[in-house]
Design an enzyme around this catalytic site. Structure first.
Site, PDB file in Angstrom:
ATOM      1  N   PHE A 187      89.025  53.161  67.945  1.00  0.00           N
ATOM      2  CA  PHE A 187      89.027  52.229  68.999  1.00  0.00           C
ATOM      3  C   PHE A 187      90.002  51.007  68.958  1.00  0.00           C
ATOM      4  O   PHE A 187      90.335  50.532  69.939  1.00  0.00           O
ATOM      5  CB  PHE A 187      87.644  51.832  69.249  1.00  0.00           C
ATOM      6  CG  PHE A 187      86.933  51.041  68.458  1.00  0.00           C
ATOM      7  CD1 PHE A 187      87.286  49.621  68.452  1.00  0.00           C
ATOM      8  CD2 PHE A 187      86.136  51.441  67.583  1.00  0.00           C
ATOM      9  CE1 PHE A 187      86.638  48.818  67.428  1.00  0.00           C
ATOM     10  CE2 PHE A 187      85.558  50.533  66.526  1.00  0.00           C
ATOM     11  CZ  PHE A 187      85.564  49.325  66.421  1.00  0.00           C
ATOM     12  N   ASP A 188      90.404  50.659  67.722  1.00  0.00           N
ATOM     13  CA  ASP A 188      91.319  49.579  67.447  1.00  0.00           C
ATOM     14  C   ASP A 188      92.054  49.647  66.066  1.00  0.00           C
ATOM     15  O   ASP A 188      91.415  50.197  65.409  1.00  0.00           O
ATOM     16  CB  ASP A 188      90.553  48.193  67.883  1.00  0.00           C
ATOM     17  CG  ASP A 188      91.396  47.065  67.924  1.00  0.00           C
ATOM     18  OD1 ASP A 188      92.536  47.187  68.238  1.00  0.00           O
ATOM     19  OD2 ASP A 188      90.961  45.820  67.659  1.00  0.00           O
ATOM     20  N   TYR A 200      78.273  44.795  68.672  1.00  0.00           N
ATOM     21  CA  TYR A 200      78.322  44.306  70.158  1.00  0.00           C
ATOM     22  C   TYR A 200      76.885  44.458  70.941  1.00  0.00           C
ATOM     23  O   TYR A 200      76.745  44.293  72.065  1.00  0.00           O
ATOM     24  CB  TYR A 200      79.522  44.776  70.816  1.00  0.00           C
ATOM     25  CG  TYR A 200      80.968  44.404  70.371  1.00  0.00           C
ATOM     26  CD1 TYR A 200      81.193  43.060  70.816  1.00  0.00           C
ATOM     27  CD2 TYR A 200      81.431  45.412  69.504  1.00  0.00           C
ATOM     28  CE1 TYR A 200      82.678  42.719  70.110  1.00  0.00           C
ATOM     29  CE2 TYR A 200      82.533  44.671  69.016  1.00  0.00           C
ATOM     30  CZ  TYR A 200      83.211  43.391  69.494  1.00  0.00           C
ATOM     31  OH  TYR A 200      84.366  42.843  68.759  1.00  0.00           O
ATOM     32  N   PHE A 239      84.678  50.065  60.097  1.00  0.00           N
ATOM     33  CA  PHE A 239      86.039  49.255  59.996  1.00  0.00           C
ATOM     34  C   PHE A 239      86.497  49.473  58.566  1.00  0.00           C
ATOM     35  O   PHE A 239      85.915  49.414  57.578  1.00  0.00           O
ATOM     36  CB  PHE A 239      85.818  47.948  60.050  1.00  0.00           C
ATOM     37  CG  PHE A 239      85.509  47.261  61.167  1.00  0.00           C
ATOM     38  CD1 PHE A 239      86.471  47.103  62.392  1.00  0.00           C
ATOM     39  CD2 PHE A 239      84.083  47.288  61.871  1.00  0.00           C
ATOM     40  CE1 PHE A 239      86.313  46.780  63.730  1.00  0.00           C
ATOM     41  CE2 PHE A 239      83.869  46.960  62.966  1.00  0.00           C
ATOM     42  CZ  PHE A 239      84.817  46.536  64.122  1.00  0.00           C
ATOM     43  N   ILE A 254      82.422  39.134  64.824  1.00  0.00           N
ATOM     44  CA  ILE A 254      81.058  39.774  64.874  1.00  0.00           C
ATOM     45  C   ILE A 254      80.063  39.382  63.761  1.00  0.00           C
ATOM     46  O   ILE A 254      80.630  39.495  62.501  1.00  0.00           O
ATOM     47  CB  ILE A 254      81.111  41.216  65.273  1.00  0.00           C
ATOM     48  CG1 ILE A 254      81.887  42.038  64.284  1.00  0.00           C
ATOM     49  CG2 ILE A 254      81.899  41.437  66.710  1.00  0.00           C
ATOM     50  CD1 ILE A 254      81.726  43.507  64.450  1.00  0.00           C
ATOM     51  N   TYR A 288      92.817  46.093  59.393  1.00  0.00           N
ATOM     52  CA  TYR A 288      91.732  47.120  59.633  1.00  0.00           C
ATOM     53  C   TYR A 288      92.082  48.161  60.781  1.00  0.00           C
ATOM     54  O   TYR A 288      92.941  48.080  61.519  1.00  0.00           O
ATOM     55  CB  TYR A 288      90.588  46.353  60.333  1.00  0.00           C
ATOM     56  CG  TYR A 288      90.819  45.656  61.609  1.00  0.00           C
ATOM     57  CD1 TYR A 288      90.241  46.672  62.766  1.00  0.00           C
ATOM     58  CD2 TYR A 288      91.525  44.563  62.022  1.00  0.00           C
ATOM     59  CE1 TYR A 288      90.632  46.115  63.971  1.00  0.00           C
ATOM     60  CE2 TYR A 288      91.686  44.266  63.217  1.00  0.00           C
ATOM     61  CZ  TYR A 288      91.252  45.060  64.331  1.00  0.00           C
ATOM     62  OH  TYR A 288      91.318  44.637  65.582  1.00  0.00           O
TER      63      TYR A 288
END
Length: 540
Positions: free
Chosen positions: A66-67, A112, A129, A86, A56
């Site tokens: 961010f990731d 979140y 994502f 999540i 991902y």
């Protein structure tokens, strides 16, 4: 409508469009999925409770990353539906296929929320994502077997403790190749069911036939588990093996013999110590040919039971280790060095004289090899074959086989090679070490002379024989006088030359024996009768 009014309406439409394009994003109420790639085949979709591996890229709506699992060079591995993700991701992944790619947009309340995630995810953040599904399995999964090629004949299937040879391509569930025996050009050789293989392969290979092709799919707990193989197989990876079975045997196996053709008559079977000639095709159990005597147009000739060939058959040069060999054998002939001429006889009702050494015999024959291949026949030319028995004019076995025959008798002679043409044979006619079969019929015979004689008298010998030969009375006999005299005696029936030989050569030999000093003439002192000579002289 006035021109001014039309301009006002156009400007209004433009403003509406501009505002709409630059309006702030509408908050999401639920997960939104955009399928960016869907594979043609989808054999399984993610269900709650499944374990998945996926890559991902995590982004904010403005595209800022961010990731990313790619940055860590490892997939994300997790159970779905067990609150290990999540809430939005737990929900969104359900229904995905391996190799499918989705853009998943998750609202803040399913991500979140108001708390965010440290310094990485601000509060109330919508998350995007880009997900690529790599693997799906469940703890209840078993080995899956799909056979896509089954051979016509399957005489035996793989069982526990069998030793097998097979080729394979090993891939992950997404198709990534991690290993292949084909690239090494060497089969994988192993025992089955005794712990030499990963559990899934041990199970998946059982029941296979030689030549069968299978797709064997196994979950990681039947493969390399949580840690993978430390190299090309990641942890928690499902494995897919495309397998073709080439060979199997058990250490307890013995040679198997299947008779495909048996002659009508089998008067003798091979034994230890026999010398055998045979043709063969040698193949592996999957049908791969490695050798053939037919391609060399020459039989394989060897003693059997004496360790001259491998235990089972001859060893080729293209045989892999631990390979089961299959030989399709055609026995051409065999014999034993102790064999003699085998004679089968059909005699006429009257048999007043039996052929003996020195007799001149005339016979017809058909000659074949043991497998029936013709190598000659007198019937083709309509003439008999004529020989003097015991004079070395035929092979020793034929000499022996003709002895004792009478006119009109028929015999079948089976002559071993050491009494025929031996190891060399006759180029282009008789193979080396071949057993010969002759069907013989005696047509006529002329009784020979006593052993050691080339000429005999049928009546009393004139006591003044030398004078009779010396026609010109010069006290010596030349070759012409000697030859004319002998031929005249034969013509009048007073004497007889050995039948089956050239008369002139016999006479020359007789003359040479009488010419003691080799001066080309015979004197009365040199001239002697056979009765006066040692027993081995062929003369008067």
């Amino acid at each position: 409508m006035t021109r001014l009014l039309m301009v006002q309406m156009i400007l209004l439409a433009f403003l509406v469009a501009f505002v709409a394009c630059n309006a702030p994003p509408v908050p999401l109420d639920d997960v939104v999925i955009e399928k960016t790639f869907t594979p043609e085949r989808c054999e399984r979709r993610v269900q709650p409770g499944d374990f998945v591996r996926y890559h991902y890229i995590g982004m904010f709506p403005d595209g800022k990353k961010f990731d990313s699992s790619y940055d860590r060079d490892t997939s994300y591995n997790v159970f779905v539906g067990r609150k290990q993700l999540i809430a939005g991701m737990d929900k969104a992944l359900v229904g995905m296929c391996v190799n499918e790619r989705w853009m998943i947009k998750i609202p803040s309340q399913l991500a979140y929320g108001k708390n965010g995630y440290g310094d990485i995810i601000p509060p109330d953040s919508v998350l995007h994502f880009d997900v690529l599904m790599l693997d799906i399995w469940n703890s209840e999964d078993k080995v899956q077997i799909k056979t896509y090629h089954t051979p016509e004949n399957c005489e035996r299937k793989v069982e526990v403790s069998d030793f097998i040879r097979y080729h394979y391509n090993g891939t992950l569930l997404d198709g990534t190749l991690f290993d292949s025996s084909h690239t090494r050009m060497r089969t994988y050789d192993t025992y089955v069911g005794i712990g030499w293989l990963i559990a899934g392969m041990d199970q998946g290979l059982l029941g296979m036939c030689v030549g069968e092709k299978r797709i064997i799919t196994m979950p990681p707990f039947l493969g390399y588990g949580e840690n993978g193989d430390g190299s090309d197989i990641p942890g928690q990876a499902s494995l897919v093996f495309d397998v073709v079975l080439l060979d199997l045997h058990n250490p307890k196996d013995e040679i198997k013999v299947k008779v495909e053709s048996l002659p009508d008559l089998c008067t003798r079977k091979s034994e230890v110590g026999d010398f055998m000639r045979y043709h063969y095709n040698g193949s592996l159990l999957d049908g791969t040919m490695f050798d053939s005597s037919y391609s060399r147009n020459r039989t394989y000739d060897t003693y059997i039971g004496k360790g001259y060939v491998i235990a089972g058959m001859d060893q080729g040069t293209k045989i892999p280790g631990s390979a089961v060999l299959v030989f399709d054998v055609h026995i051409v002939d065999f014999h034993n060095p102790s064999d003699t001429v085998e004679i089968t006889s059909v005699k006429p009702q009257k048999c007043t004289y039996n052929a003996k050494r020195g007799d001149f015999v005339k016979y017809h024959y058909n000659a074949t090899l043991m497998d029936g291949t013709s190598i000659g026949s007198t019937h083709i030319y309509g003439k008999t074959y004529n020989v003097v028995l015991g004079a070395g004019q035929v092979v020793l076995g034929m000499d022996q086989g003709l002895m004792g025959m009478c006119v009109g008798e028929k015999r079948k002679l089976i002559i071993p090679p050491h009494l025929a043409y031996g190891e060399r044979g006759v180029d282009g006619e008789v193979p080396g070490s071949a057993v010969l079969v002759f069907d013989v019929e005696m047509v006529d015979l002329e009784e020979g002379l006593p052993e050691g004689y080339m000429f005999i008298w049928n009546s009393d010998v004139n006591p003044d024989l030398f004078s009779q030969m010396d026609i010109n009375r010069d006290a010596q006999v030349d070759t012409t006088e000697f030859s004319d005299y002998i031929l005249q005696q034969v013509k009048e029936g007073k004497g007889r030359l050995a039948p089956g030989f050239d008369p002139q050569r016999i006479i020359e030999s007789m003359y040479d024996n009488q010419d003691r000093n080799k001066d080309g003439k015979i004197t009365e002192d040199e001239f002697k009768l056979k009765s006066d000579e040692a027993a081995n002289h062929d003369e008067l």
